[in-house]
Design a protein around this motif. Structure first.
Motif: not given
Length: 351
Positions: A163, A165-166, A179-182, A184-185, A188-189, A278
């Motif tokens: 991604n 943006q990531y 959303e989908m910031t380092p 958050m990732v 959450n993952f 992923f």
């Protein structure tokens, strides 16, 4: 930004014949060496609490791999060699530190480095613990337990599937909760919510120390006539995990000696899974990425089935393999379920 270490952990720069990097140390220097190899988008910092929990008669070492942490920023990752740059770095570190044999503990991408170490230097390894390891067939772009490519150019894997943006957030040092910031990732993952680490800020800094660019993370890419239109390039860590850049897995079955292996994972892992969140093919199947050609052509990679297949063959060829699945646990059990992980690791090493 340097990350302060926990009491009992020492850090110093080690310069081998291949790489100058930060290495962390804990335990008795005369004890049996254990080398901890971190995964993608992390650094040696992730191992500190695990190192401190080890029995007193082990000498624990963790390095920042090339492309991560405080390793030499000029040391590019040649993805055309798979992860061999990184496994060669581990052997060079052992040589520099005067270590003939060591136990290896590799997480995620570090598990991929461990597959290479097994093939290249089995006599240097007392044992190998594979913690939620990347498949020995690579990450993305394969369709069955035998690692058959979905497309001849391994489309759907490599540096082009990241991604953008990531990647930009990593480069910018983004610490927010959006959303989908380092952050958050990671929360959450890397582990299963609602778990968060008491060292969240230090671990996030570790993530943000990832080196970005065409020769680091994510790497370069090639265009493809096959879905999703991108194939692996030559440079960078994601190309190092692309299936077309991996060794012939059959080499594992012929190595001598065969170090004992422990496969240790969480049952709720969303990173290394048969429907990895992923893997671009997962998003194709879910309808998020358009044009997906279907399960017959490009199914989500069956990562757990592939690892199981390879380890069963390793055992059939005379190797010793243990498997432990930790309940209610995500991708990083040594942080999320530390007590369970440490009990399993210590027992395995003690044997």
């Amino acid at each position: 930004m340097s990350i302060p270490t926990l009491p009992g952990i020492s850090a110093r720069t080690v310069t081998s014949s291949r790489l100058a990097t930060r290495a962390l140390f804990a335990g008795d220097e005369s004890g049996a060496p254990v080398i901890f190899i971190h995964g993608n988008l992390t650094s040696a910092t992730f191992w500190e609490e695990t190192m401190l929990a080890m029995p007193a008669d082990y000498h624990c070492i963790a390095l920042d791999q090339r492309g991560f942490g405080e390793s030499d920023p000029a040391a590019a990752v040649d993805g055309g060699r798979g992860l061999a740059d990184m496994s060669d770095d581990v052997i060079a570190l052992m040589d520099t530190l005067g270590i003939d044999q060591a136990h290896i503990v590799g997480h995620s991408m570090g598990g991929g480095v461990s597959w290479n170490l097994l093939m290249d230097a089995p006599g240097r390894l007392k044992s190998v613990t594979l913690v939620a390891p990347v498949s020995p067939y690579g990450f993305g772009g394969t369709k069955d337990a035998q690692g058959t490519l979905c497309a001849p150019d391994a489309a759907g894997s490599g540096g082009g599937v990241a991604n953008p943006q990531y990647t930009q957030m990593l480069k910018d040092g983004e610490r927010g909760d959006g959303e989908m910031t380092p952050r958050m990732v990671m929360n959450n993952f890397y582990w299963k919510p609602p778990f968060t680490s008491r060292r969240e800020e230090d671990l996030l800094t570790s993530v943000l120390q990832t080196h970005t660019g065409e020769r680091d993370y994510p790497g370069d890419a090639a265009t493809s006539e096959h879905w999703p239109g991108v194939a692996p390039g030559r440079w960078g860590v994601l190309n190092g995990m692309a299936p077309n850049n991996q060794r012939d897995v059959a080499r594992l079955y012929a190595i001598e000696p065969k170090p004992p292996l422990l496969w240790l994972r969480g049952d709720s892992d969303q990173v290394i899974a048969d429907m990895s969140m992923f893997d671009l093919a997962t998003f194709g199947k879910l309808g998020v990425v358009p044009g997906w050609p279907g399960d017959e052509v490009c199914p989500p990679q069956p990562m757990i089935a592939q690892i199981s297949h390879v380890l069963n063959n390793y055992a059939a060829a005379g190797g010793a393999v243990d498997e432990i699945v930790i309940a209610d646990c995500g991708h990083t059990p040594f942080i999320e379920k530390a007590a369970d992980f440490n009990q399993a690791l210590h027992a395995f090493l003690g044997r």
